[in-house]
Write an enzyme that holds these catalytic residues in place. Sequence first.
Site, mmCIF file in Angstrom:
data_model
loop_
_atom_site.group_PDB
_atom_site.id
_atom_site.type_symbol
_atom_site.label_atom_id
_atom_site.label_comp_id
_atom_site.label_asym_id
_atom_site.label_seq_id
_atom_site.Cartn_x
_atom_site.Cartn_y
_atom_site.Cartn_z
ATOM 1 N N ARG A 107 0.652 -1.454 0.009
ATOM 2 C CA ARG A 107 0.158 -0.034 0.056
ATOM 3 C C ARG A 107 0.399 1.017 0.157
ATOM 4 O O ARG A 107 1.595 1.122 0.484
ATOM 5 C CB ARG A 107 -0.786 0.056 0.533
ATOM 6 C CG ARG A 107 -0.942 -0.543 2.074
ATOM 7 C CD ARG A 107 -1.671 -1.104 3.448
ATOM 8 N NE ARG A 107 -1.140 -1.282 4.641
ATOM 9 C CZ ARG A 107 -0.828 -3.008 4.727
ATOM 10 N NH1 ARG A 107 -0.930 -3.248 3.779
ATOM 11 N NH2 ARG A 107 -0.538 -3.093 5.697
ATOM 12 N N ASP A 110 -0.814 3.620 4.824
ATOM 13 C CA ASP A 110 -1.432 2.916 5.572
ATOM 14 C C ASP A 110 -1.568 4.007 7.275
ATOM 15 O O ASP A 110 -0.500 4.030 7.771
ATOM 16 C CB ASP A 110 -1.340 1.087 6.063
ATOM 17 C CG ASP A 110 -1.817 1.086 6.866
ATOM 18 O OD1 ASP A 110 -3.226 1.191 7.438
ATOM 19 O OD2 ASP A 110 -1.641 0.064 7.575
ATOM 20 N N ASP A 112 -3.263 3.850 10.406
ATOM 21 C CA ASP A 112 -3.410 3.177 12.067
ATOM 22 C C ASP A 112 -4.105 3.828 12.531
ATOM 23 O O ASP A 112 -2.834 4.929 13.387
ATOM 24 C CB ASP A 112 -3.115 2.288 11.984
ATOM 25 C CG ASP A 112 -3.220 1.113 11.387
ATOM 26 O OD1 ASP A 112 -4.633 1.040 10.934
ATOM 27 O OD2 ASP A 112 -2.368 -0.143 11.269
#
Length: 180
Positions: A107, A110, A112
């Site tokens: 990716r 990302d 989080d």
Amino acid sequence: MTFIDVDTLGNLRPISKVVFSLGSNVGDSLEILQGAVTQIAATPDVIPVDVSSVYLTDPIGEVQDQPDFYNLVLVCETTLEPATILDRVAAIEEAFGRTRDIPGGPRTLDIDIIMVGKRERISDDLVLPHPRAHERAFVLVPWLEIDPLGELAGHGKLTELIEQVDLTGVHKTDEVIELP
């Protein structure tokens, strides 16, 4: 002595510590991480506190045939609600070309949300604190670097959590991501 009428404080919202874990392994990962940190910092009511060094980390999970990740942790303070933070993070990921074609796969970006204060939340779109953060060296190592007294709500002190994870796939780089 001055007394504050709490009724006049109705518009004040508590300030919470928010911890983000950012990773990238597609494209110019360092440029992407710098852009993402800049965009998070530009979010109204989000105040960046510190950003970790950049770490090169082995992929985890089922998809092992992919490039290593560049990871970092960003600690901020905010008065925003978790749902608002999630919306902002999703928009930033999308702006950097994030796709979700292969779960756990490569990716561009990302992000989080590891925790927002000591809040606990379980919904279809967000679990706080992050349900696997206490098991992930690529989160704990950079976070501990910038927050040596840090604690993951519901799990304990970072110094204790880090003793329970395999650190072999996490390598500090000389790369630097700047706070705006």
